[in-house]
Design an enzyme around this catalytic site. Structure first.
Site, PDB file in Angstrom:
ATOM      1  N   GLU A 160      33.669 -62.261  21.278  1.00  7.64           N
ATOM      2  CA  GLU A 160      35.040 -62.238  21.815  1.00  7.64           C
ATOM      3  C   GLU A 160      35.346 -63.557  22.507  1.00  7.64           C
ATOM      4  O   GLU A 160      34.633 -63.961  23.417  1.00  7.64           O
ATOM      5  CB  GLU A 160      35.118 -61.066  22.811  1.00  7.64           C
ATOM      6  N   LYS A 217      37.530 -50.304  27.231  1.00  6.33           N
ATOM      7  CA  LYS A 217      36.742 -51.252  28.019  1.00  6.33           C
ATOM      8  C   LYS A 217      36.731 -50.758  29.464  1.00  6.33           C
ATOM      9  O   LYS A 217      37.782 -50.752  30.111  1.00  6.33           O
ATOM     10  CB  LYS A 217      37.372 -52.643  27.914  1.00  6.33           C
TER      11      LYS A 217
HETATM   12  O1  LIG Z   1      36.213 -59.812  30.526  1.00  4.04           O
HETATM   13  C1  LIG Z   1      34.996 -59.882  30.519  1.00  4.04           C
HETATM   14  C2  LIG Z   1      34.241 -60.260  31.653  1.00  4.04           C
HETATM   15  O2  LIG Z   1      34.668 -61.501  32.138  1.00  4.04           O
HETATM   16  C3  LIG Z   1      32.770 -60.303  31.349  1.00  4.04           C
HETATM   17  O3  LIG Z   1      32.099 -60.059  32.528  1.00  4.04           O
HETATM   18  P1  LIG Z   1      30.671 -60.662  32.792  1.00  4.04           P
HETATM   19  O4  LIG Z   1      30.818 -62.154  32.725  1.00  4.04           O
HETATM   20  O5  LIG Z   1      30.311 -60.168  34.152  1.00  4.04           O
HETATM   21  O6  LIG Z   1      29.738 -60.155  31.739  1.00  4.04           O
END
Ligand SMILES: O=C[C@H](O)COP(=O)(O)O
Length: 213
Positions: free
Chosen positions: A43, A133
């Site tokens: 993503e 999500k």
């Molecule tokens: O939207 C997604 C998040 O920014 C991902 O979180 P993370 O960096 O803690 O895995």
């Protein structure tokens, strides 16, 4: 790939890699490192400068490979449509925006909206979201999935935010259909250590495989 096949594949893979970085060049290197580590759903978040260009470029680069390119941090329907036109095969949002769900439904592209409450989860499902999500996952912890699945047993949750190798087990045991991970996966990139990103991706793939039989 048809919408239903994309959703099924992400559920089967059980992991989405989140790319959030400071430049287009670094973003492309991170994507390459993640791919080399065996993660097949990647993503690109809209906070990365040139995110649409990255989606466009890597969609072309990997068009003959078994890689699912998606767009993340998609806050509104205008961004969602731009991401689709750039080549995104699925749309992920930190928030629940009904117009984003509607435009994704219109063009038969899966949308995975961010939810924090039963009300949001149910509304997202009513508008056709197959995977939710759960964000930010670190604010809740895995037990929230069990709690949500009481009233919503058929909801599919993908916790995001703070997911690391050490808590993958807890999330799947609580009932997650997939996890998404960004900063813990890509931390090597900060010092230009893309091999570390690849090695971390491999570890995530191995760990997730234990719960995706
Ligand atoms: O939207 C997604 C998040 O920014 C991902 O979180 P993370 O960096 O803690 O895995």
């Amino acid at each position: 790939m048809r919408r239903i096949e994309t959703i099924r594949k992400i559920a089967d893979l059980g992991i989405v890699a989140v790319v959030r970085t400071e430049s287009k060049e670094q973003g492309i290197k991170i994507v390459d490192a993640i791919k080399n580590g065996g993660i097949k759903a990647i993503e690109i978040t809209m906070t990365v400068p040139g995110a649409l260009d990255i989606i466009n470029e890597i969609s072309e680069t990997y068009k003959n490979e078994d890689i699912l390119i998606g767009a993340g941090t998609v806050l509104d329907p205008e961004s969602a449509r731009a991401c689709m036109l750039a080549g995104a095969q699925y749309i992920i949002s930190p928030n629940l925006n009904i117009e984003t769900l509607k435009i994704c439904n219109r063009y038969r592209i899966p949308s995975f909206p961010g939810v924090m409450t039963v009300k949001e989860a149910l509304e997202a499902m009513e508008y056709g979201a197959e995977i939710l999500k759960l964000f930010p996952g670190s604010a809740f912890g895995p037990s929230i999935i069990k709690a949500f699945k009481g009233p919503l047993p058929y909801a599919n949750f993908m916790p995001t935010g703070g997911v690391d190798i050490d808590n993958v087990k807890d999330w799947f045991e609580a009932g997650a259909v997939a996890i998404a991970t960004g900063s813990n996966l890509t931390k090597g990139a900060k010092s230009g250590n893309y091999e570390l990103v690849t090695e971390t991706a491999k570890k995530f793939v191995e760990e997730v495989a234990k719960y995706k039989k």
